[in-house]
Design an enzyme around this catalytic site. Structure first.
Site, PDB file in Angstrom:
ATOM      1  N   ASP A  78       0.816  -1.211   0.000  1.00  0.00           N
ATOM      2  CA  ASP A  78       0.000   0.000   0.000  1.00  0.00           C
ATOM      3  C   ASP A  78       0.851   1.263   0.000  1.00  0.00           C
ATOM      4  OD1 ASP A  78      -2.063  -1.853   0.247  1.00  0.00           O
ATOM      5  OD2 ASP A  78      -3.234  -0.531   1.531  1.00  0.00           O
ATOM      6  N   LYS A 121      -3.977  -6.149   2.674  1.00  0.00           N
ATOM      7  CA  LYS A 121      -5.145  -6.864   2.157  1.00  0.00           C
ATOM      8  C   LYS A 121      -4.910  -8.359   2.090  1.00  0.00           C
ATOM      9  CE  LYS A 121      -6.383  -2.736   1.859  1.00  0.00           C
ATOM     10  NZ  LYS A 121      -5.079  -2.223   2.202  1.00  0.00           N
ATOM     11  N   CYS A 191       5.166  -2.490   8.086  1.00  0.00           N
ATOM     12  CA  CYS A 191       5.592  -1.210   8.665  1.00  0.00           C
ATOM     13  C   CYS A 191       5.315  -1.158  10.163  1.00  0.00           C
ATOM     14  CB  CYS A 191       4.917  -0.066   7.933  1.00  0.00           C
ATOM     15  SG  CYS A 191       5.413   0.033   6.196  1.00  0.00           S
ATOM     16  N   SER A 468      -5.285   4.919   5.655  1.00  0.00           N
ATOM     17  CA  SER A 468      -4.217   4.027   6.083  1.00  0.00           C
ATOM     18  C   SER A 468      -4.226   3.954   7.599  1.00  0.00           C
ATOM     19  CB  SER A 468      -2.872   4.579   5.599  1.00  0.00           C
ATOM     20  OG  SER A 468      -1.805   3.975   6.272  1.00  0.00           O
TER      21      SER A 468
END
Length: 557
Positions: A78, A121, A191, A468
């Site tokens: 993403d 996802k 992350c 996000s």
């Protein structure tokens, strides 16, 4: 065994010839065949180590008497897809992953599965597949990235996005931005904050579908290799005992996950993915379930972007099980739910304890008495909208201001960075929903620009798109119905006053019912933004954000 359908009897002699071509021995053809769904690729930092995780899973399966067979699942980064047309192709992969995994698992008649996901996802897509297939299934993720260090402070990708906004505001030099660029993402892994990937990996553990540490053991720790071996052994135990995914993914375990979500302060994207997972077991999950759960669930963690701690800190503090122990001790969890270990949640968390009350606050010292997420409703969002309450500064919990209306993310970013948004404004970004986008892009660039330009404590952002997990501030997404289907957000005009009351769970447009009705009578649907390829098909099938943006099974639904 299920795999006997593909390997046993004279009728399957042709199939056995193909297994021979694969190098299977006669002895292996008599053992359970375990599919290992590998999400390895070389474009997603959270997936670049998955080949090593998969190899460890294979050893565990073989050690326990099974035959491991690897097949792939796609995954999008993403962060790399952010801020351009690529983000339209992120959420849509969730259902592609679920569908393609279903096809592979049934076509080849696996006896069990080990899912090896990591990023945004990929995790929910494989959870949907697991619930749909109802095979013995264990999850082991690739693990979180370690935090970066910039000028002596821990940093992560969210601070990188905000640095770009600070540069636009003139408060950071190009050299400063370059230092962030080079240092905030120092290792492989998802992350390092409580963003969507780590949220879903933690909730996988809370659901009971991953072993202890699945959500928090860093990607670079050898402990994760051990975890992967144990996952391979665990799936064989499930095969032998006849335990399947729907024995674990139940209404009660999903509500447990929602409760843990509130305590951890997870990404708002969980409010898309939990309903989609629930749908696979026939549980009609209303996002408004979140509010009564939130009202009684204390928010115990403020990981980045909400606070200064990171996944490695949560791991050292005791991980997801330590958080669950805090919640179970005040009666907020169903501890009888089964896990992939063969034990109940209660048995699993019995020995867990909080090793760092600065990272996992005790119930008595919670960040707030209410959970990390809230669902707001009102005439602007009749079917609901979602905000990460734990990442909103106190002065923005209640806010009223003029609407600044944009029909795309790009137009909004240009206005924000161009200095056209001022204190008190409510930025509205619409026609970015599941159908209208299509693909429901994440609005991380606009929220980061707002924060980076010093407006995070005075400007709100409302969208029918999503955010996000790295977004913070008064960022209200998933507004339903979306603009593309004529939802009230399509009727907002420049300068309209919007009222946000997060404690009161209200999102209101200060326009009379009569005026809204007059505007609705004039409203016309927009021409589709995409008229070819997968996005065209997706837009024709996708439902609203409040339903988890699941796909309709028929045109009539």
């Amino acid at each position: 065994m299920i795999s006997d359908n593909a390997r046993s009897g004279m009728q399957q002699a042709p199939a056995r010839s193909l297994f021979n071509a694969l190098g299977f021995t006669a002895e292996e053809m008599k053992k359970p065949m375990i599919g290992i769904v590998s999400s390895y690729n070389e474009i997603v930092p959270g997936h670049m180590n998955i080949d090593k995780i998969v190899n460890a899973v294979k050893l565990g399966v073989a050690e326990a008497g099974g035959v491991p067979v690897v097949f792939p699942a796609i995954a999008v980064c993403d962060g790399i897809a952010m801020g351009h047309v690529g983000m339209k192709y992120s959420l849509v992969t969730r259902d592609l992953i679920a569908d393609s995994t279903e096809c592979m698992a049934i076509a080849h008649q696996f006896d069990g599965l080990v899912m090896v996901p990591n990023c945004d996802k990929n995790v929910p897509g494989l959870l949907m597949a697991a619930a749909r297939l109802n095979l013995p299934t264990v999850f082991v993720s690739g693990g979180p990235m370690l935090a970066g260090h910039v000028k002596g402070k821990k940093r992560s990708l969210s601070s990188m996005f905000e640095a770009v906004g600070s540069y636009a505001a003139g408060t950071m030099t190009e050299e400063d931005v370059l230092e962030f660029e080079e240092k905030v993402c120092p290792t492989c892994g998802s992350c390092s904050g409580m963003y969507t990937a780590n949220s879903m990996n933690c909730l996988t553990e809370a659901l009971g579908m991953g072993l202890r540490g699945n959500g928090t053991i860093p990607a670079v720790y050898s402990e994760r290799i051990k975890l992967a071996k144990h996952a391979g052994m665990a799936v064989m135990d499930m095969v032998n005992k006849g335990i399947t995914a729907r024995d674990i993914i139940t209404k009660d375990s999903i509500m447990n996950a929602l409760t843990v979500d509130m305590a951890l302060g997870c990404s708002t994207n969980s409010m898309l993915h939990l309903p989609a997972i629930a749908h696979e077991i026939g549980f009609d999950f209303d996002i408004k379930f979140a509010n009564p759960i939130s009202e009684k669930t204390p928010n115990l963690c403020h990981l980045a972007p909400a606070g200064p701690t990171y996944m490695e800190d949560l791991n050292e503090a005791g991980g997801v099980y330590a958080v669950m122990k805090e919640l179970a001790d005040i009666g907020l969890l169903n501890t009888d739910c089964l896990t992939v270990s063969g034990k109940t949640i209660g048995e699993c968390i019995a020995t867990a304890y909080n090793r760092d009350p600065e990272v996992i606050r005790t119930v008595d010292n919670a960040y707030s008495k209410t959970g990390g997420l809230a669902v707001l409703s009102g005439n602007l969002a009749p079917d609901g909208s979602v905000v990460k309450r734990s990442a909103v500064v106190p002065e923005m919990l209640v806010h009223e201001g003029p609407a600044r209306v944009f029909d795309s993310e790009e137009d909004a970013i240009a206005a924000i960075k161009g200095g056209k948004i001022v204190e008190g404004d409510v930025v509205v970004i619409r026609y970015e929903g599941p159908k209208g986008g299509p693909g429901m892009r994440e609005m991380l660039n606009p929220t980061s620009a707002i924060a980076g330009m010093g407006l995070g404590s005075s400007v709100a952002l409302i969208t029918d798109g999503r955010f996000s997990g790295a977004s913070r501030g008064a960022s209200i997404g998933h507004v339903s119905p979306e603009a593309a289907v004529g939802g009230p957000i399509a009727l907002v005009e420049e300068g309209d006053i919007i009222s946000i009351d997060i404690p009161g769970l209200k999102l209101e447009l200060k326009v009379s019912d009569e005026e809204l009705a007059a505007r609705k009578a004039k409203w016309q649907p927009r021409e589709p933004k995409v008229t070819t390829g997968y996005l065209k098909r997706y837009a024709s099938l996708v439902t609203s954000g409040n339903r988890g943006a699941i796909l309709k099974s028929s045109a009539d639904e």
